[in-house]
Scaffold this motif. Structure first.
Motif, PDB file in Angstrom:
ATOM      1  N   TYR A 184     -44.963  99.855  72.363  1.00  0.00           N
ATOM      2  CA  TYR A 184     -45.124  98.701  73.250  1.00  0.00           C
ATOM      3  C   TYR A 184     -45.060  97.406  72.449  1.00  0.00           C
ATOM      4  CZ  TYR A 184     -46.537 102.082  76.727  1.00  0.00           C
ATOM      5  OH  TYR A 184     -46.550 103.141  77.594  1.00  0.00           O
ATOM      6  N   PRO A 185     -44.481  96.345  73.042  1.00  0.00           N
ATOM      7  CA  PRO A 185     -44.383  95.066  72.331  1.00  0.00           C
ATOM      8  C   PRO A 185     -45.757  94.480  72.008  1.00  0.00           C
ATOM      9  CG  PRO A 185     -43.054  95.047  74.340  1.00  0.00           C
ATOM     10  CD  PRO A 185     -43.861  96.298  74.359  1.00  0.00           C
ATOM     11  N   VAL A 186     -45.784  93.663  70.959  1.00  0.00           N
ATOM     12  CA  VAL A 186     -47.014  92.995  70.525  1.00  0.00           C
ATOM     13  C   VAL A 186     -46.795  91.491  70.596  1.00  0.00           C
ATOM     14  CG1 VAL A 186     -48.667  92.701  68.651  1.00  0.00           C
ATOM     15  CG2 VAL A 186     -47.529  94.898  68.972  1.00  0.00           C
ATOM     16  N   VAL A 187     -47.739  90.797  71.227  1.00  0.00           N
ATOM     17  CA  VAL A 187     -47.681  89.346  71.343  1.00  0.00           C
ATOM     18  C   VAL A 187     -48.842  88.764  70.551  1.00  0.00           C
ATOM     19  CG1 VAL A 187     -47.825  87.396  72.931  1.00  0.00           C
ATOM     20  CG2 VAL A 187     -46.642  89.479  73.630  1.00  0.00           C
ATOM     21  N   PRO A 208     -41.624  97.200  63.058  1.00  0.00           N
ATOM     22  CA  PRO A 208     -41.051  95.852  63.165  1.00  0.00           C
ATOM     23  C   PRO A 208     -39.792  95.867  64.015  1.00  0.00           C
ATOM     24  CG  PRO A 208     -40.559  96.789  61.031  1.00  0.00           C
ATOM     25  CD  PRO A 208     -41.473  97.763  61.732  1.00  0.00           C
ATOM     26  N   GLY A 209     -39.487  94.738  64.656  1.00  0.00           N
ATOM     27  CA  GLY A 209     -38.247  94.602  65.414  1.00  0.00           C
ATOM     28  C   GLY A 209     -37.089  94.434  64.439  1.00  0.00           C
ATOM     29  N   SER A 241     -43.216  96.353  67.667  1.00  0.00           N
ATOM     30  CA  SER A 241     -43.880  97.232  68.617  1.00  0.00           C
ATOM     31  C   SER A 241     -45.007  98.015  67.950  1.00  0.00           C
ATOM     32  CB  SER A 241     -42.883  98.196  69.256  1.00  0.00           C
ATOM     33  OG  SER A 241     -42.402  99.126  68.315  1.00  0.00           O
ATOM     34  N   LEU A 242     -45.923  98.426  68.783  1.00  0.00           N
ATOM     35  CA  LEU A 242     -47.066  99.217  68.360  1.00  0.00           C
ATOM     36  C   LEU A 242     -47.170 100.367  69.340  1.00  0.00           C
ATOM     37  CD1 LEU A 242     -49.601  99.544  66.595  1.00  0.00           C
ATOM     38  CD2 LEU A 242     -50.788  98.050  68.186  1.00  0.00           C
ATOM     39  N   ILE A 248     -53.480  91.790  64.052  1.00  0.00           N
ATOM     40  CA  ILE A 248     -52.161  92.334  63.733  1.00  0.00           C
ATOM     41  C   ILE A 248     -52.117  92.775  62.274  1.00  0.00           C
ATOM     42  CG2 ILE A 248     -49.716  91.752  63.456  1.00  0.00           C
ATOM     43  CD1 ILE A 248     -49.968  90.024  65.972  1.00  0.00           C
ATOM     44  N   ALA A 249     -52.683  91.975  61.378  1.00  0.00           N
ATOM     45  CA  ALA A 249     -52.717  92.336  59.958  1.00  0.00           C
ATOM     46  C   ALA A 249     -53.468  93.644  59.737  1.00  0.00           C
ATOM     47  CB  ALA A 249     -53.363  91.216  59.148  1.00  0.00           C
TER      48      ALA A 249
END
Length: 164
Positions: free
Chosen positions: A91-94, A78-79, A87-88, A61-62
């Motif tokens: 699409y959401p990122v977990v 960012p949300g 999101s990226l 992610i970094a």
């Protein structure tokens, strides 16, 4: 789980059941090409995209947060509202600490509909065994809960692999 086994480079319909597909990142030890994100997204079939997510370790992610497009806009968003995930490329990122970090031959980024790819069975109830004899004057208690899972649809998730 999802990371058990070895993903294959072969396309959907050709792989054996239980093998996920991967996309090569282009470099064996580092990843600097943000275009591979789009390759990964468009490799997943359209039916899986409404519930699709990215899944990776925080070190990935970094790295992704630094990617920019041709107009110097960050691909990472960012949300900004409560309840809205980061999101990226839409699409959401977990963040998942069990995902591999960037290394040669590591499948470090996953994308797809994880709910359709993997099924978790959680048997209701916990069994309890009371043992008053083993540790006198104390009583021991043993508990057990049965949980399992299996790959269901290996076309629903694709991986990005650090490979040329």
């Amino acid at each position: 789980g999802l990371l058990d086994g070895t993903p294959a480079l072969t396309a959907d319909g050709v792989r054996a059941f239980g093998e996920f597909q991967y996309i090569a990142s282009g470099l064996a030890a580092d990843w600097t090409d943000p275009n591979k994100l789009f390759d990964l997204v468009y490799e997943v079939k359209s039916g899986y995209l409404p519930n699709a997510k990215f899944c990776c370790d925080k070190t990935i992610i970094a790295k992704i947060r630094k990617f920019v497009d041709g107009q110097s806009q960050y691909l990472w968003q960012p949300g900004l509202q409560a309840g809205q995930p980061q999101s990226l490329v839409g699409y959401p990122v977990v963040e998942a600490t069990h995902m591999p970090v960037m290394a040669a031959d590591a499948h470090f980024l996953a994308f797809g509909d994880f709910a359709k790819a993997y099924f978790i069975v959680d048997r209701v109830g916990v069994s309890l065994l009371r043992d008053p004899y083993t540790a006198k004057p104390y009583t021991k208690f043993y508990t057990r809960k049965r949980v399992g899972g299996m790959k269901v649809d290996t076309e629903a998730v694709k991986f990005l692999k650090a490979e040329v």
